[in-house]
Design an enzyme around this catalytic site. Structure first.
Site, PDB file in Angstrom:
ATOM      1  N   ARG A 157      41.987  53.541  38.135  1.00 41.94           N
ATOM      2  CA  ARG A 157      42.827  52.485  38.749  1.00 41.94           C
ATOM      3  C   ARG A 157      43.315  52.814  40.167  1.00 41.94           C
ATOM      4  O   ARG A 157      44.362  52.332  40.596  1.00 41.94           O
ATOM      5  CB  ARG A 157      44.050  52.169  37.865  1.00 41.94           C
ATOM      6  CG  ARG A 157      43.736  51.766  36.445  1.00 41.94           C
ATOM      7  CD  ARG A 157      43.093  50.403  36.333  1.00 41.94           C
ATOM      8  NE  ARG A 157      42.824  50.115  34.941  1.00 41.94           N
ATOM      9  CZ  ARG A 157      41.684  50.429  34.310  1.00 41.94           C
ATOM     10  NH1 ARG A 157      40.686  50.992  34.963  1.00 41.94           N
ATOM     11  NH2 ARG A 157      41.515  50.151  33.032  1.00 41.94           N
ATOM     12  N   SER A 204      49.142  44.241  32.423  1.00 39.55           N
ATOM     13  CA  SER A 204      49.923  45.448  32.148  1.00 39.55           C
ATOM     14  C   SER A 204      50.904  45.720  33.279  1.00 39.55           C
ATOM     15  O   SER A 204      50.505  45.807  34.442  1.00 39.55           O
ATOM     16  CB  SER A 204      48.997  46.659  32.003  1.00 39.55           C
ATOM     17  OG  SER A 204      48.190  46.476  30.871  1.00 39.55           O
ATOM     18  N   GLU A 274      52.070  49.314  37.454  1.00 42.59           N
ATOM     19  CA  GLU A 274      50.680  48.973  37.804  1.00 42.59           C
ATOM     20  C   GLU A 274      50.696  47.735  38.698  1.00 42.59           C
ATOM     21  O   GLU A 274      49.873  47.584  39.592  1.00 42.59           O
ATOM     22  CB  GLU A 274      49.865  48.701  36.530  1.00 42.59           C
ATOM     23  CG  GLU A 274      48.418  48.326  36.821  1.00 42.59           C
ATOM     24  CD  GLU A 274      47.480  48.438  35.633  1.00 42.59           C
ATOM     25  OE1 GLU A 274      47.580  49.411  34.869  1.00 42.59           O
ATOM     26  OE2 GLU A 274      46.632  47.546  35.497  1.00 42.59           O
TER      27      GLU A 274
HETATM   28  C1  LIG Z   1      46.237  38.533  31.178  1.00 44.69           C
HETATM   29  C2  LIG Z   1      45.818  39.655  32.119  1.00 44.69           C
HETATM   30  C3  LIG Z   1      44.968  40.642  31.677  1.00 44.69           C
HETATM   31  C4  LIG Z   1      44.579  41.690  32.519  1.00 44.69           C
HETATM   32  N1  LIG Z   1      43.730  42.639  32.048  1.00 44.69           N
HETATM   33  C5  LIG Z   1      43.336  43.650  32.875  1.00 44.69           C
HETATM   34  C6  LIG Z   1      42.436  44.660  32.416  1.00 44.69           C
HETATM   35  O1  LIG Z   1      41.993  44.668  31.274  1.00 44.69           O
HETATM   36  N2  LIG Z   1      42.066  45.635  33.283  1.00 44.69           N
HETATM   37  C7  LIG Z   1      42.508  45.663  34.578  1.00 44.69           C
HETATM   38  O2  LIG Z   1      42.108  46.554  35.330  1.00 44.69           O
HETATM   39  N3  LIG Z   1      43.364  44.721  35.036  1.00 44.69           N
HETATM   40  C8  LIG Z   1      43.796  43.721  34.225  1.00 44.69           C
HETATM   41  N4  LIG Z   1      44.662  42.768  34.683  1.00 44.69           N
HETATM   42  C9  LIG Z   1      45.238  42.887  36.043  1.00 44.69           C
HETATM   43  C10 LIG Z   1      44.489  42.115  37.140  1.00 44.69           C
HETATM   44  O3  LIG Z   1      43.762  41.016  36.635  1.00 44.69           O
HETATM   45  C11 LIG Z   1      43.553  43.033  37.872  1.00 44.69           C
HETATM   46  O4  LIG Z   1      44.288  44.082  38.429  1.00 44.69           O
HETATM   47  C12 LIG Z   1      42.781  42.336  38.994  1.00 44.69           C
HETATM   48  O5  LIG Z   1      41.913  43.269  39.558  1.00 44.69           O
HETATM   49  C13 LIG Z   1      43.671  41.782  40.083  1.00 44.69           C
HETATM   50  O6  LIG Z   1      42.890  40.931  40.866  1.00 44.69           O
HETATM   51  P1  LIG Z   1      43.562  39.771  41.722  1.00 44.69           P
HETATM   52  O7  LIG Z   1      42.513  39.117  42.524  1.00 44.69           O
HETATM   53  O8  LIG Z   1      44.355  38.878  40.845  1.00 44.69           O
HETATM   54  O9  LIG Z   1      44.510  40.626  42.646  1.00 44.69           O
HETATM   55  P2  LIG Z   1      45.931  40.259  43.287  1.00 44.69           P
HETATM   56  O10 LIG Z   1      46.979  40.287  42.238  1.00 44.69           O
HETATM   57  O11 LIG Z   1      45.823  39.033  44.113  1.00 44.69           O
HETATM   58  O12 LIG Z   1      46.111  41.520  44.216  1.00 44.69           O
HETATM   59  C14 LIG Z   1      46.259  42.798  43.645  1.00 44.69           C
HETATM   60  C15 LIG Z   1      46.047  43.836  44.739  1.00 44.69           C
HETATM   61  O13 LIG Z   1      44.688  43.775  45.134  1.00 44.69           O
HETATM   62  C16 LIG Z   1      44.616  43.582  46.538  1.00 44.69           C
HETATM   63  N5  LIG Z   1      43.427  42.791  46.815  1.00 44.69           N
HETATM   64  C17 LIG Z   1      43.037  41.634  46.224  1.00 44.69           C
HETATM   65  N6  LIG Z   1      41.858  41.223  46.748  1.00 44.69           N
HETATM   66  C18 LIG Z   1      41.516  42.131  47.684  1.00 44.69           C
HETATM   67  C19 LIG Z   1      40.421  42.281  48.588  1.00 44.69           C
HETATM   68  N7  LIG Z   1      39.430  41.398  48.655  1.00 44.69           N
HETATM   69  N8  LIG Z   1      40.413  43.347  49.413  1.00 44.69           N
HETATM   70  C20 LIG Z   1      41.424  44.260  49.397  1.00 44.69           C
HETATM   71  N9  LIG Z   1      42.476  44.169  48.576  1.00 44.69           N
HETATM   72  C21 LIG Z   1      42.521  43.128  47.728  1.00 44.69           C
HETATM   73  C22 LIG Z   1      45.899  42.878  46.908  1.00 44.69           C
HETATM   74  O14 LIG Z   1      46.221  43.064  48.279  1.00 44.69           O
HETATM   75  C23 LIG Z   1      46.880  43.552  45.986  1.00 44.69           C
HETATM   76  O15 LIG Z   1      47.315  44.766  46.563  1.00 44.69           O
HETATM   77  C24 LIG Z   1      45.064  41.717  33.851  1.00 44.69           C
HETATM   78  C25 LIG Z   1      45.924  40.709  34.298  1.00 44.69           C
HETATM   79  C26 LIG Z   1      46.301  39.678  33.458  1.00 44.69           C
HETATM   80  C27 LIG Z   1      47.210  38.606  33.970  1.00 44.69           C
END
Ligand SMILES: Cc1cc2nc3c(=O)[nH]c(=O)nc-3n(C[C@H](O)[C@H](O)[C@H](O)COP(=O)(O)OP(=O)(O)OC[C@H]3O[C@@H](n4cnc5c(N)ncnc54)[C@H](O)[C@@H]3O)c2cc1C
Length: 280
Positions: A157, A204, A274
Site C-alpha cells: 500500500r 478501510s 489508510e
Molecule cells: C467499499 C470500498 C472498498 C474498498 N476496498 C479496497 C480494497 O480491497 N483494497 C484497496 O487497496 N483499497 C480499497 N478501497 C479503497 C480505495 O478504493 C482504493 O484506495 C482506491 O485505489 C482509491 O482510488 P480513488 O480513485 O478513489 O482515489 P481517491 O480517493 O480519489 O484518491 C486517493 C489518493 O490517490 C491519489 N490519486 C488518485 N488518482 C491518482 C492519479 N491518477 N495519480 C496520482 N495520484 C492519484 C489521490 O491524490 C489521493 O492521494 C476500498 C474503498 C471502498 C469505498
C-alpha cells in the site's frame, strides 16, 4: 480543460461530505496536465474519491480530475495500456471482454485505476503492481516520463509515486489469457456481505499493523458501533466508518481520533490511517 471556480466538492468523495474548493480542473486531453500544474502549488489529484475525506471548511486547493482520460489500448502480446481515469470496475469489464487474467482478486474495488496504482492497492493476496509493466507519470518537475516497474519503489500500500507526489497518467499491464469469471463473482458476493455498501464510506479507515488486523483491534477496544454525529464505526465491518446521511468531516475526524486513542490504550498499538484527509 474545464475550470470550475469555488466548486462544491461533496460529490467527489465517496463519503459524501466536504466543503467547497478554490477550483476544480477537469482534464480533457493528457497534454493539458502540464499546463494545469503551471503556477499552482496547492494541487490535489482526485480520482473516484473512494479513499479521500474532504474537510467541511473551504479548501484552498486546486483539485485536478482525470476522469475523462479513460482510453484502453491492446498493445498485443498480453500488454494493455489504460489511462488513469478509468473506473477500475470498467477495467475489469474490459479484461472480461478480452479474456485477460491477473487482477480478478481486485474486482469490486470502487476506485479509479490511477488511485489504485498510486497506493499499490490490492486485495486477497494480489496487488496491482503484480501485473504492471510500466507507468506513465508526471514527475515533480512537471515532466511526463514512463518508468518500468523495477524503476519504481513499491511495498504494501505504498509507492514512490505517493512519496514524490507524481501523477499517474497511464499504466501498461502484462496479462495472461483466461479471465476467471467465477472468482470475480465469488469476490463480489463476499464484498457485498462483508462491507457496508448501502451507506457512504471510504473502505478501510486504518492500515493493518504488521501481524494484526485493525478490525479486530477496534472490536477488542470496544469501539464497534461507536457514533459521533452522523458518523459511525460500522456494525458490518469495524474498519469502515459509515455516513448515516448527515455526517460532517469533523464527526469522522473525531471518531478516528477516539478509535486511535482507545486502541492504543487497550493494545498499545498505534493505528495509522489508510484514508487521506484533504484540508484540516
Ligand atoms: C467499499 C470500498 C472498498 C474498498 N476496498 C479496497 C480494497 O480491497 N483494497 C484497496 O487497496 N483499497 C480499497 N478501497 C479503497 C480505495 O478504493 C482504493 O484506495 C482506491 O485505489 C482509491 O482510488 P480513488 O480513485 O478513489 O482515489 P481517491 O480517493 O480519489 O484518491 C486517493 C489518493 O490517490 C491519489 N490519486 C488518485 N488518482 C491518482 C492519479 N491518477 N495519480 C496520482 N495520484 C492519484 C489521490 O491524490 C489521493 O492521494 C476500498 C474503498 C471502498 C469505498
Amino acid at each position: 480543460m474545464k475550470i470550475y471556480k469555488s466548486h462544491e466538492m461533496k460529490e467527489f468523495s465517496n463519503m459524501k461530505v466536504g466543503g467547497s474548493a478554490k477550483e476544480l480542473i477537469v482534464i480533457e486531453e493528457k497534454s493539458e496536465i502540464v499546463e494545469a500544474l503551471k503556477g499552482r502549488d496547492k494541487v490535489f489529484l482526485i480520482g473516484n474519491g473512494t479513499n479521500t475525506l474532504l474537510s467541511d471548511e473551504f479548501m484552498d486547493v486546486s483539485f485536478i480530475s482525470l476522469k475523462n482520460l479513460k482510453k484502453v489500448e491492446d498493445l498485443g502480446d498480453g500488454l494493455v495500456r489504460a489511462e488513469a481515469g478509468i473506473d477500475f470496475d470498467d477495467f475489469i469489464e474490459y479484461m472480461k471482454e478480452n479474456d485477460y487474467s491477473g487482477l480478478e482478486n481486485l474486482a469490486g474495488i470502487p476506485g479509479s485505476l490511477g488511485g489504485l496504482v498510486y497506493m499499490n492497492g490490492g486485495a486477497y493476496g494480489t496487488e496491482i503492481f503484480d501485473c504492471i509493466e510500466e507507468v506513465e507519470i508526471v514527475d515533480e518537475n512537471h515532466e511526463i516520463r514512463t518508468l518500468k516497474r523495477d524503476e519504481i519503489h513499491f511495498t504494501y500500500r505504498k509507492t514512490e509515486i505517493q512519496q514524490k507526489k507524481w501523477i499517474v497518467l497511464s499504466t501498461t499491464f502484462k496479462f495472461q489469457k483466461g479471465y476467471d469469471e467465477a472468482r470475480v463473482e465469488e469476490l463480489k458476493e463476499k464484498r457485498g456481505g462483508n462491507h457496508p455498501l448501502d451507506l457512504p464510506n471510504l473502505g478501510s479507515t486504518f492500515k493493518n499493523p504488521e501481524g494484526h488486523y485493525s478490525a479486530r483491534l477496534i472490536i477488542e477496544a470496544g469501539m464497534q458501533g461507536k457514533r459521533v454525529g452522523g458518523a459511525q464505526i460500522s456494525m458490518v465491518h469495524p474498519n469502515f466508518i459509515v455516513n448515516h446521511g448527515d455526517a460532517k468531516a469533523s464527526d469522522i475526524k473525531e471518531l478516528i481520533a477516539e478509535v486511535k486513542k482507545e486502541v492504543k490504550k487497550h493494545s498499545g498499538i498505534d493505528l495509522e490511517e489508510e484514508i487521506i484527509v484533504v484540508g484540516e
